[in-house]
Design an enzyme around this catalytic site. Structure first.
Site, PDB file in Angstrom:
ATOM      1  N   LYS A  25     127.742 -48.141  33.077  1.00  0.00           N
ATOM      2  CA  LYS A  25     128.802 -48.260  33.538  1.00  0.00           C
ATOM      3  C   LYS A  25     129.039 -50.684  33.272  1.00  0.00           C
ATOM      4  O   LYS A  25     130.411 -50.465  33.344  1.00  0.00           O
ATOM      5  CB  LYS A  25     128.334 -48.327  35.840  1.00  0.00           C
ATOM      6  CG  LYS A  25     128.731 -46.493  35.468  1.00  0.00           C
ATOM      7  CD  LYS A  25     128.632 -46.537  36.939  1.00  0.00           C
ATOM      8  CE  LYS A  25     127.322 -46.750  37.936  1.00  0.00           C
ATOM      9  NZ  LYS A  25     126.157 -46.924  37.071  1.00  0.00           N
ATOM     10  N   ARG A 100     131.091 -44.156  45.579  1.00  0.00           N
ATOM     11  CA  ARG A 100     130.021 -43.481  45.310  1.00  0.00           C
ATOM     12  C   ARG A 100     129.564 -42.307  46.025  1.00  0.00           C
ATOM     13  O   ARG A 100     128.409 -41.761  46.165  1.00  0.00           O
ATOM     14  CB  ARG A 100     128.069 -44.865  45.662  1.00  0.00           C
ATOM     15  CG  ARG A 100     128.090 -44.991  44.264  1.00  0.00           C
ATOM     16  CD  ARG A 100     127.739 -45.786  44.192  1.00  0.00           C
ATOM     17  NE  ARG A 100     126.287 -46.412  44.302  1.00  0.00           N
ATOM     18  CZ  ARG A 100     125.890 -47.347  43.309  1.00  0.00           C
ATOM     19  NH1 ARG A 100     126.918 -48.181  42.625  1.00  0.00           N
ATOM     20  NH2 ARG A 100     124.754 -47.419  42.190  1.00  0.00           N
ATOM     21  N   ARG A 139     116.711 -54.072  31.408  1.00  0.00           N
ATOM     22  CA  ARG A 139     117.548 -55.204  31.693  1.00  0.00           C
ATOM     23  C   ARG A 139     117.564 -56.522  31.888  1.00  0.00           C
ATOM     24  O   ARG A 139     116.684 -56.560  32.946  1.00  0.00           O
ATOM     25  CB  ARG A 139     118.779 -54.319  33.039  1.00  0.00           C
ATOM     26  CG  ARG A 139     119.965 -55.254  33.628  1.00  0.00           C
ATOM     27  CD  ARG A 139     121.327 -54.366  33.534  1.00  0.00           C
ATOM     28  NE  ARG A 139     120.606 -53.738  35.468  1.00  0.00           N
ATOM     29  CZ  ARG A 139     121.307 -52.924  35.735  1.00  0.00           C
ATOM     30  NH1 ARG A 139     122.708 -52.406  35.469  1.00  0.00           N
ATOM     31  NH2 ARG A 139     120.584 -52.482  37.275  1.00  0.00           N
ATOM     32  N   ARG A 172     117.848 -57.854  37.787  1.00  0.00           N
ATOM     33  CA  ARG A 172     117.316 -57.465  39.480  1.00  0.00           C
ATOM     34  C   ARG A 172     116.693 -57.474  39.745  1.00  0.00           C
ATOM     35  O   ARG A 172     115.601 -55.966  39.187  1.00  0.00           O
ATOM     36  CB  ARG A 172     118.610 -56.359  39.464  1.00  0.00           C
ATOM     37  CG  ARG A 172     119.613 -57.344  38.761  1.00  0.00           C
ATOM     38  CD  ARG A 172     121.217 -55.923  38.659  1.00  0.00           C
ATOM     39  NE  ARG A 172     121.169 -54.887  39.395  1.00  0.00           N
ATOM     40  CZ  ARG A 172     121.703 -53.408  39.520  1.00  0.00           C
ATOM     41  NH1 ARG A 172     122.920 -54.083  38.590  1.00  0.00           N
ATOM     42  NH2 ARG A 172     121.377 -52.718  39.703  1.00  0.00           N
ATOM     43  N   ARG A 183     116.521 -44.857  43.619  1.00  0.00           N
ATOM     44  CA  ARG A 183     117.858 -44.855  43.326  1.00  0.00           C
ATOM     45  C   ARG A 183     119.172 -43.554  43.086  1.00  0.00           C
ATOM     46  O   ARG A 183     120.146 -43.510  42.218  1.00  0.00           O
ATOM     47  CB  ARG A 183     118.613 -46.402  42.580  1.00  0.00           C
ATOM     48  CG  ARG A 183     118.966 -47.877  43.293  1.00  0.00           C
ATOM     49  CD  ARG A 183     118.418 -49.025  42.448  1.00  0.00           C
ATOM     50  NE  ARG A 183     119.454 -49.092  41.736  1.00  0.00           N
ATOM     51  CZ  ARG A 183     118.719 -50.198  40.475  1.00  0.00           C
ATOM     52  NH1 ARG A 183     118.074 -50.575  39.978  1.00  0.00           N
ATOM     53  NH2 ARG A 183     119.975 -49.476  39.181  1.00  0.00           N
TER      54      ARG A 183
END
Ligand code: AP5
Length: 231
Positions: A25, A100, A139, A172, A183
């Site tokens: 996203k 969300r 990431r 992160r 998550r």
């Protein structure tokens, strides 16, 4: 002067990226917003900024985000409502990570109507959950400009340094395996039902997010261009 790489046409609406953590996203929303010269509104980034500045909202959100759960609707909705009132949103904007929940989606629908925007365009990034762990643990994000890398799939030229602005790359805190599980669970339970919600409204556009970043980007752009101008 730097060349103007923005897309020549106006977006004039809200584009929403819907998909699980790691679907791409942020990567795609940032690119699309740049092409159309409109703001990229990531509620995750906004919340992380509140956390790093130590605001009252950040203090409430921090422990929730660390557990991989969703921040309460009331806190997120106020933050978004304030943001889209700013002048830079007048030609449209790209949401990443919002809405969300069905409550957030309904509220957004009213907010857009109130501000006179066209109906939103929802891009649903469809992906097999088995690839998400690798995408998320790999990431790395630039501390300066927010550029997104992946140590496995899209590594920077020099380890730990952003190709674009030389900023330091960071991982992160919620990209640890023990937080990724909750998550993904929160997504399945609270966010995945939004796909059916927007499909019923005729606003959902499925995109195969397992393809390369460039190919997904091409399909996103094609899809957005196909409805541009529609009410
Ligand atoms: P948020 O920051 O929104 O995180 P998320 O939804 O979990 O999504 P991610 O940012 O992890 O993934 P992405 O889909 O953007 O993937 P990316 O492009 O980076 O939210 C964080 C937290 O904030 C939430 O858990 C919640 O607590 C809170 N929050 C935020 N919004 C909220 C809301 N509205 N309501 C309540 N709470 C909220 O890509 C991932 C990796 O994959 C990168 O390394 C990238 O390089 C790579 N990649 C991307 N595309 C491809 C591709 N096509 N091929 C190969 N690799 C790819």
């Amino acid at each position: 002067m730097a060349p103007d790489t923005r897309h020549p046409d106006k977006l004039d609406r809200a584009v929403i990226f819907l998909g699980p953590p790691g679907a791409g996203k942020g990567t795609q929303a940032m690119e699309l917003a740049k092409k159309y010269g409109v703001p990229h509104l990531s509620t995750g980034d906004m919340l992380r900024e509140h956390v790093s500045k130590g605001t009252p909202l950040g203090a409430k959100a921090k422990p929730i985000m660390e557990r991989g759960e969703l921040v309460p609707d009331s806190l997120v909705l106020q933050m978004v409502a304030e943001r889209i009132e700013r002048q830079d949103c007048s030609h449209g904007f790209v949401f990443d990570g919002f809405p969300r929940t069905v409550v957030q989606a309904k509220y957004l629908g009213e907010l857009l109507k109130h501000h006179g925007y066209k109906r939103p365009f929802v891009i649903h990034l469809v992906i097999d959950p088995s690839v998400l762990m690798r995408r998320l643990t790999g990431r790395r994000t630039c501390k300066v400009g927010g550029e997104i890398y992946n140590i496995y799939e899209r590594p920077p030229k020099a380890e730990g340094i952003c190709d674009k602005d030389g900023g330091e790359l960071m991982q992160r805190p919620d990209d640890r395996e023990e937080v990724i599980g909750p998550r993904l669970h929160a997504y399945e339970k609270q966010t995945a039902p939004l796909a059916a919600y927007y499909r019923r409204l005729g606003l959902l556009h499925d995109i195969d997010a397992a393809k390369s970043v460039d190919e997904v980007g091409r399909q996103v752009l094609q899809s957005v261009q196909s409805v541009r101008g529609a009410k």
